[in-house]
Write an enzyme that holds these catalytic residues in place. Sequence first.
Site, PDB file in Angstrom:
ATOM      1  N   GLU A 182     123.116  19.110  88.039  1.00 15.50           N
ATOM      2  CA  GLU A 182     122.615  18.939  89.412  1.00 15.50           C
ATOM      3  C   GLU A 182     123.434  19.764  90.395  1.00 15.50           C
ATOM      4  OE1 GLU A 182     125.060  17.440  88.432  1.00 15.50           O
ATOM      5  OE2 GLU A 182     125.942  15.982  89.790  1.00 15.50           O
ATOM      6  N   ASP A 208     126.143  20.080  95.388  1.00 17.72           N
ATOM      7  CA  ASP A 208     125.961  19.055  94.359  1.00 17.72           C
ATOM      8  C   ASP A 208     125.311  17.830  95.005  1.00 17.72           C
ATOM      9  OD1 ASP A 208     127.426  18.295  91.468  1.00 17.72           O
ATOM     10  OD2 ASP A 208     127.058  16.578  92.797  1.00 17.72           O
ATOM     11  N   ASP A 261     114.302  14.463  88.193  1.00 15.67           N
ATOM     12  CA  ASP A 261     113.827  15.852  88.087  1.00 15.67           C
ATOM     13  C   ASP A 261     113.079  16.256  89.365  1.00 15.67           C
ATOM     14  OD1 ASP A 261     114.862  15.974  85.573  1.00 15.67           O
ATOM     15  OD2 ASP A 261     112.937  15.936  84.517  1.00 15.67           O
ATOM     16  N   HIS A 310     114.769   9.253  85.042  1.00 14.78           N
ATOM     17  CA  HIS A 310     115.087  10.668  84.893  1.00 14.78           C
ATOM     18  C   HIS A 310     113.994  11.576  85.462  1.00 14.78           C
ATOM     19  CE1 HIS A 310     117.047  14.084  82.843  1.00 14.78           C
ATOM     20  NE2 HIS A 310     118.105  13.286  82.885  1.00 14.78           N
ATOM     21  N   ASN A 316     119.382   8.634  89.070  1.00 13.69           N
ATOM     22  CA  ASN A 316     118.695   8.658  87.765  1.00 13.69           C
ATOM     23  C   ASN A 316     118.612   7.260  87.173  1.00 13.69           C
ATOM     24  OD1 ASN A 316     117.875  11.304  87.129  1.00 13.69           O
ATOM     25  ND2 ASN A 316     119.968  11.914  86.677  1.00 13.69           N
TER      26      ASN A 316
HETATM   27  N1  LIG Z   1     117.049  14.018  86.288  1.00 14.19           N
HETATM   28  C1  LIG Z   1     117.964  14.911  85.963  1.00 14.19           C
HETATM   29  N2  LIG Z   1     119.253  14.587  86.004  1.00 14.19           N
HETATM   30  C2  LIG Z   1     120.174  15.514  85.713  1.00 14.19           C
HETATM   31  C3  LIG Z   1     119.815  16.809  85.335  1.00 14.19           C
HETATM   32  N3  LIG Z   1     120.949  17.506  85.107  1.00 14.19           N
HETATM   33  C4  LIG Z   1     121.988  16.671  85.315  1.00 14.19           C
HETATM   34  N4  LIG Z   1     121.515  15.459  85.678  1.00 14.19           N
HETATM   35  C5  LIG Z   1     122.265  14.239  85.965  1.00 14.19           C
HETATM   36  O1  LIG Z   1     123.102  14.387  87.075  1.00 14.19           O
HETATM   37  C6  LIG Z   1     124.063  13.343  87.007  1.00 14.19           C
HETATM   38  C7  LIG Z   1     125.386  13.843  87.537  1.00 14.19           C
HETATM   39  O2  LIG Z   1     126.221  12.761  87.645  1.00 14.19           O
HETATM   40  P1  LIG Z   1     127.751  12.853  88.016  1.00 14.19           P
HETATM   41  O3  LIG Z   1     128.290  14.186  87.575  1.00 14.19           O
HETATM   42  O4  LIG Z   1     128.417  11.624  87.471  1.00 14.19           O
HETATM   43  O5  LIG Z   1     127.812  12.886  89.549  1.00 14.19           O
HETATM   44  P2  LIG Z   1     127.126  11.980  90.665  1.00 14.19           P
HETATM   45  O6  LIG Z   1     126.608  10.698  90.152  1.00 14.19           O
HETATM   46  O7  LIG Z   1     126.117  12.844  91.354  1.00 14.19           O
HETATM   47  O8  LIG Z   1     128.332  11.677  91.590  1.00 14.19           O
HETATM   48  P3  LIG Z   1     128.994  12.634  92.676  1.00 14.19           P
HETATM   49  O9  LIG Z   1     128.682  14.049  92.277  1.00 14.19           O
HETATM   50  O10 LIG Z   1     130.445  12.336  92.599  1.00 14.19           O
HETATM   51  O11 LIG Z   1     128.412  12.277  93.987  1.00 14.19           O
HETATM   52  C8  LIG Z   1     124.130  12.884  85.564  1.00 14.19           C
HETATM   53  O12 LIG Z   1     123.619  11.579  85.476  1.00 14.19           O
HETATM   54  C9  LIG Z   1     123.203  13.857  84.847  1.00 14.19           C
HETATM   55  O13 LIG Z   1     122.490  13.238  83.802  1.00 14.19           O
HETATM   56  C10 LIG Z   1     118.417  17.131  85.263  1.00 14.19           C
HETATM   57  O14 LIG Z   1     117.996  18.228  84.930  1.00 14.19           O
HETATM   58  N5  LIG Z   1     117.536  16.145  85.609  1.00 14.19           N
END
Ligand SMILES: Nc1nc2c(ncn2[C@@H]2O[C@H](COP(=O)(O)OP(=O)(O)OP(=O)(O)O)[C@@H](O)[C@H]2O)c(=O)[nH]1
Length: 316
Positions: A215, A171, A188, A184, A179
């Site tokens: 992610e 992850d 990506d 965004h 983001n």
């Molecule tokens: N740009 C983009 N962002 C994505 C995609 N799929 C998921 N995300 C983003 O990934 C982020 C995941 O955030 P969180 O689950 O809060 O986790 P984090 O901020 O990485 O924090 P930790 O995992 O605790 O380190 C969210 O803001 C989602 O919108 C995608 O296909 N593209």
Amino acid sequence: MTDFKILIADDEPGTIRVLSEILKSVGKIYFTTHGTHVLELAKNILPDIILLDIEMPDMTGFEICEQIRRDAMFTDTPILFVTAQNGIDQESRALTSGAIDFIHKPPHPVLTKARVSNYLALKRQTDELRMLSMQDGLTNIANRRAFDKALSREWQRACRSGHSLSLIMLDIDFFKSYNDRYGHLAGDDCLRAVANCLARHVKRPSDVVARYGGEELAVLLPGCGLEEAYDIAESIRQEVSRLRIAHAGSTLPSTITVSAGIATTVTLCQNTEICWRKPGGLQSGVPCGLTENNLIKRADRALYTAKNSGRNCVRT
Ligand SMILES: Nc1nc2c(ncn2[C@@H]2O[C@H](COP(=O)(O)OP(=O)(O)OP(=O)(O)O)[C@@H](O)[C@H]2O)c(=O)[nH]1
């Protein structure tokens, strides 16, 4: 000439010669005069279409067709019977055994070429659709559907063979804030770069790199024990750091990093027990009958531990 592969099975070399002449501009021709060789040859060359004589001395075309149809590798491979016989019984038996159509002997050059070309075009479309349905549109690695299928297949295989099966869940750290800060679209791009990095790290054909969701990425490593899986995860973690994708919002080095969790199965006692290997070499037996979901849960739990241990690290 196209890159299509055409397999012709007929005990008469004369018919093979005629069909080869008609179809040589359509694809590369492979042939056999032995019915019992068809399946093995098909597995070696993976033909796009199979032309089968109904009357073969060692095995009938119907039997060969049914044998091929039972093999999941050839679900979408069109099989056409080449036959001198007409009759409702023959045709109906042929169609129920899994053939899609007929070519009547002696083969008419124009009709045969047109018919085979049409089925090949259809096969190409089916292949493309199948590939698209298994691929993640953003990163081009396997999608969740493909991952689930691969995990189910490899789980069964590991249970049968007793070989280890490892799963790494990864992850991206602080991706939400990435983001928020960079947008965004930059997110990506970042996801694509990390997915590419993972794909570069898997070497064996049976290894699978997939986008598990959002992610979160997954690496499935059949036949790979805990130590080797750990080395791979650690090497991926370091490589992602070396991408040096700036992330001013990270509390770690101000670049993109990943956290990873690993779970590994070990089958013991001739498949009577499935055992999860724990950190420090400890093993705890778990009753048989577990599903592959347990592997995911364990890897997820290890990933959670990695996140709670400060991120940018690998945990088992
Ligand atoms: N740009 C983009 N962002 C994505 C995609 N799929 C998921 N995300 C983003 O990934 C982020 C995941 O955030 P969180 O689950 O809060 O986790 P984090 O901020 O990485 O924090 P930790 O995992 O605790 O380190 C969210 O803001 C989602 O919108 C995608 O296909 N593209």
